[in-house]
Motif scaffolding. Structure first.
Motif, short mmCIF file in Angstrom:
data_model
loop_
_atom_site.label_atom_id
_atom_site.label_comp_id
_atom_site.label_asym_id
_atom_site.label_seq_id
_atom_site.Cartn_x
_atom_site.Cartn_y
_atom_site.Cartn_z
N TRP A 777 -3.18 -97.88 111.42
CA TRP A 777 -3.91 -96.61 111.36
C TRP A 777 -4.64 -96.45 110.02
O TRP A 777 -4.57 -95.41 109.36
N PHE A 778 -5.33 -97.53 109.62
CA PHE A 778 -6.05 -97.49 108.35
C PHE A 778 -7.15 -96.42 108.35
O PHE A 778 -7.58 -95.96 107.29
N ASP A 779 -7.58 -96.02 109.58
CA ASP A 779 -8.65 -95.03 109.68
C ASP A 779 -8.14 -93.65 110.12
O ASP A 779 -8.92 -92.78 110.49
N ASP A 780 -6.82 -93.48 110.13
CA ASP A 780 -6.23 -92.21 110.57
C ASP A 780 -5.08 -91.86 109.61
O ASP A 780 -3.90 -92.04 109.95
N SER A 781 -5.44 -91.38 108.44
CA SER A 781 -4.43 -91.11 107.42
C SER A 781 -3.47 -90.01 107.82
O SER A 781 -2.30 -90.00 107.42
N GLY A 782 -3.94 -89.07 108.67
CA GLY A 782 -3.06 -87.99 109.11
C GLY A 782 -1.91 -88.50 109.94
O GLY A 782 -0.75 -88.11 109.74
N LYS A 783 -2.22 -89.39 110.89
CA LYS A 783 -1.16 -89.94 111.74
C LYS A 783 -0.21 -90.80 110.91
O LYS A 783 1.01 -90.75 111.12
N LEU A 784 -0.75 -91.57 110.00
CA LEU A 784 0.09 -92.40 109.15
C LEU A 784 1.04 -91.52 108.32
O LEU A 784 2.24 -91.81 108.23
N GLN A 785 0.53 -90.44 107.74
CA GLN A 785 1.35 -89.56 106.91
C GLN A 785 2.43 -88.88 107.74
O GLN A 785 3.58 -88.74 107.30
N ARG A 786 2.06 -88.50 108.98
CA ARG A 786 3.03 -87.83 109.86
C ARG A 786 4.22 -88.75 110.13
O ARG A 786 5.38 -88.33 110.04
#
Length: 796
Positions: A777-786
């Protein structure tokens, strides 16, 4: 071991030439070591410049007309100094086996050639060059290895150490042991040691262990002392001694059983049969018995003759050298003759043997009591008509006693003499010209045909030229007159050839292995029973399967244990494991020409050899496991095997371009590949290969009976919660359109612990799971942080 009197003779001439010639020409060796020692600094800031300076005094040791090891390694150091620095650090690491270090240096040089060679054909970093680096760094321990030179010295001194082309590891180990013995003897020569010390100057290495002196003595023996290049056949020794025994007196002695015992008469008959002159090695190979039987037996016989007749005896320091001249004259063996010294019957003794009845004396050594008597044969196959390679192990082949015109085969008597149980060397003639099999006569001739059975195919065939270069086999019937099909071998010749075969095709000792079955698989590999049954069925039907899945699902672990479960035991001898990469080629996998010394030799690859191994045991299953199968260039690696590995074409023969032999992938060989579905950098697998494999998805096994049992055994609530969160994570990954189930987190990250700690679980999250999710998820920091919060929250 070697014949020390031969070394003493060489040292006499070496010392005579040392001051006048040898030191002036070879002093640079001691200077090269000193200069290297003064300038070598592996931690130098400018490593390439330091290396070039350190090697600048080596001259022809690392540079000759068509061989440039110094220039090549210096070029590599200029392009990639840290890689070359690491190579030398590893080479000079005395904590590791020397042969392994030399081999690793060669292998790393091949990698450098591939990366930075710019079309160069060779890297020149072979045993000679790499051993020179070791000698320069540790001159009190190592010597310079040069195959032709070492072999000549060993032959000249009658050494027991054997050196064969292509046998790199054995040659190196034998070389170091042989030269250590040589050095120990050289140290005892006080006159030579004093000569050396008198010549050493301040710019020379002091050579306290005399290793460099040993190198130079070896060079002198091979280049100047050896008479193998120029010795005349009539240059016999001694010229100034004779026992003064007449032909009639020799006849009288030959008939005296107290002088000429049975063993003595056997030696005389064999010498006469061989043409009147031979080395002990040649007699041993041709007729049987050990070399010492002929050496010691001749000396003992000569003593008895001297005691009986009172004949004069040579006055020499070496005990054995005093006696044999009563029977023989001798000379150094020529370059094409085995052994170091040839004896020739004295003319009077030879004439006397013609007058004595030796018909009751055994020419060949008989089988020992209780030992089964066998004949030994060399069988030619013309590949244009039939081929040993096309015959399966255990298959019986017939051979007619008469050709198509009804004429008897050449050497017809051999076909009549061959008996059931006799052993056969299977040779394929032009254009193959290799020994490719071992067989036996299964049934003797019936008036029309003789029958034989193939008992072993060779994974590394033996070339004709390799055999022809062995002077031990010079009197072999096939080499004397190659026209024909079936040729007689003596037991010594057969054993010698089999020794050559075993050097390249060692037998695997069967060891008792631990039993392994389906239950063991399910206990170790976290897979449901129904999935295992399906996997087994697919592999048996297709014979080729690729286990694909996300990282951490245990593909490699499962592959090996799948093989165990089909074999029924943990038998490592029936499993071969390789890993593909971008530079892996057909030449590595099947066969190809590789540089050896000053030329090239056809070398057989790992898959070719393993197929032959499987073909030799058709009643057992064999497994070839390929890790990272999609990292290699499939068409480049498999070549014509794309057809032969297909289930329907197993056992089908195809002629290989490199060696002209027929080849088939045996039916009892299974191929298991592994493929990581989560690596975006890898291209899809070749479609031509794809249809020849079944693809089996290895899924995370969190819900399998085995993992649940393991989880319960840990009895840790935090672990249980973490597993539940990972399972939820996998559901989200599977539903993600940019990912899918091939990117799920595998269970193996969480296996292998007897005690479960927060520190261990945290390390998995921080160093395995989260780095992987950041790639996903290099392009979806929100999902990674969650998900980082969710996973870390397990421990709060």
């Amino acid at each position: 071991m070697f014949e020390k009197f031969r070394l003493q003779d060489a040292l006499v001439k070496y010392k005579q030439n040392f001051v006048s010639n040898q030191w002036g020409n070879e002093k640079y060796k001691w200077e090269a070591v000193k200069f290297f020692q003064d300038n070598w600094n592996v931690n130098a800031t400018n490593f390439a410049a330091m290396l070039t300076l350190s090697l600048s005094k080596t001259y022809n040791l690392l540079a000759s007309m068509n061989n440039f090891p110094a220039r090549m390694i210096e070029k590599f150091a200029e392009i990639s100094p840290e890689e070359v620095r690491a190579m030398f650090i590893a080479l000079f690491d005395e904590g590791k086996d020397v042969v392994t270090r030399i081999t690793d240096f060669k292998d790393q040089s091949s990698i450098l050639l591939e990366k930075y060679g710019n079309g160069a054909g060779q890297h020149y970093q072979y045993e000679n060059a790499v051993s020179t680096y070791l000698w320069l760094r540790y001159p009190d321990k190592y010597y310079i290895y040069k195959y032709g030179e070492i072999k000549t010295v060993a032959d000249e001194l009658g050494s027991d150490y054997r050196f064969k082309k292509g046998a790199y590891a054995d040659n190196l180990r034998n070389f170091y042991s042989f030269y250590d013995e040589l050095c120990a003897e050289i140290k005892k020569d006080e006159e030579l040691v004093s000569l050396l010390k008198s010549r050493l100057t301040g710019d020379c290495y002091p050579d306290p262990e005399y290793r460099t002196l040993t190198i130079d003595v070896g060079f002198y023996i091979s280049r100047y002392f050896s008479q193998k290049e120029s010795v005349a056949t009539d240059d016999w020794f001694p010229t100034d001694y004779t026992p003064n025994i007449s032909v009639d007196k020799w006849v009288e002695l030959l008939n005296d059983p107290n002088v000429f015992t049975t063993g003595s008469l056997e030696i005389m008959k064999r010498m006469k049969d061989y043409g009147g002159q031979a080395t002990c090695t040649q007699l041993s190979i041709k007729y049987g018995e050990t070399k010492n039987f002929y050496n010691s037996g001749s000396s003992a016989l000569a003593r008895r003759i001297a005691e009986k007749t009172g004949c004069p005896v040579m006055d020499r320091d070496e005990e054995n050298s005093r006696w044999w001249p009563i029977l023989y004259v001798g000379r150094n063996a020529g370059k094409d003759e085995s052994g170091s010294y040839i004896w020739k019957l004295r003319d009077e003794l030879s004439a006397a043997l013609d007058k004595v009845d030796l018909s009751q004396v055994e020419l060949y050594v008989a089988a020992a009591p209780g030992e089964e008597e066998h004949g030994y044969w060399w069988l030619n196959a013309n590949p244009k008509i039939w081929s040993f390679s096309e015959i399966a192990v255990g298959e019986v082949q017939s051979y007619t006693l008469y050709n198509d015109n009804g004429n008897k085969r050449r050497i017809f008597q051999n076909f009549l003499d061959a008996k059931a149980g006799d052993m056969i060397i299977g040779y394929e003639s032009n254009p193959v010209k290799q020994i490719v099999a071992i067989g036996k006569v299964s049934a003797e001739q019936d008036g029309e045909k003789i029958y034989f059975e193939k008992i072993e195919g060779l994974s590394s065939p033996i070339d004709y030229q390799t055999l022809k270069s062995c002077s031990e086999l010079e009197r072999m019937e096939y080499f004397s007159n190659p026209q024909g099909s079936l040729f007689k071998l003596t037991k010594g010749e057969y054993d010698f050839i089999v020794d050559m075969i075993r050097d390249e095709n060692p037998l695997v000792q069967e060891e008792k292995s631990e039993k392994y079955d389906k239950a063991d698989f399910l206990n170790e590999v976290y897979m449901t029973e129904s999935r295992y049954d399906m996997l087994l069925s697919v592999l048996k039907n297709k014979k080729n399967i690729i286990l694909q899945g996300a990282p951490g699902v245990g593909k490699t672990f499962a592959a090996k244990r799948l093989a165990y479960s089909m074999i029924g035991e943990k038998d490592e001898n029936r499993i071969e494991f390789v890993q593909f990469h971008q530079n892996y080629s057909y030449e590595d996998f099947m066969m190809g020409y590789k540089p050896v010394n000053d030329g090239f030799e056809l070398k057989y690859g790992i898959f070719y050899r393993f197929c032959q191994k499987a073909a030799n045991q058709p009643d057992k299953d064999f497994f070839f496991i390929i890790d990272e199968i999609n990292r290699g260039n499939m068409s480049k690696i498999f070549g014509e095997l794309l057809m032969l590995i297909e289930c329907d074409y197993r056992g089908t023969k195809a002629t290989l371009a490199y060696n002209g032999l027929s080849f088939a992938v045996p039916k009892n060989l299974y191929i298991i590949g592994m493929m990581n579905t989560a690596d975006r950098s890898l291209a899809m697998i070749d479609y031509a290969l794809r249809r020849r494999f079944s693809f089996f998805e290895i899924e995370p096994g969190f819900d399998s009976e085995g993992f649940v049992k393991y989880q319960n055994g840990l009895n840790n609530e935090t672990f249980n919660t973490l597993i539940e969160r990972v399972k939820e994570l996998n559901k989200e990954i599977a539903l993600d359109k940019s990912l899918g189930k091939g990117f799920c987190i595998g269970h193996s990250y969480f296996c292998g612990q007897a005690i479960c700690t927060d520190e261990w679980m945290n390390s998995i999250i921080d160093y395995d799971i989260l780095p992987m999710l950041s790639e996903y998820w290099f392009d979806d920091s929100g999902k990674l942080q969650r998900w980082e919060n969710i996973l870390r929250g397990v421990f709060q």
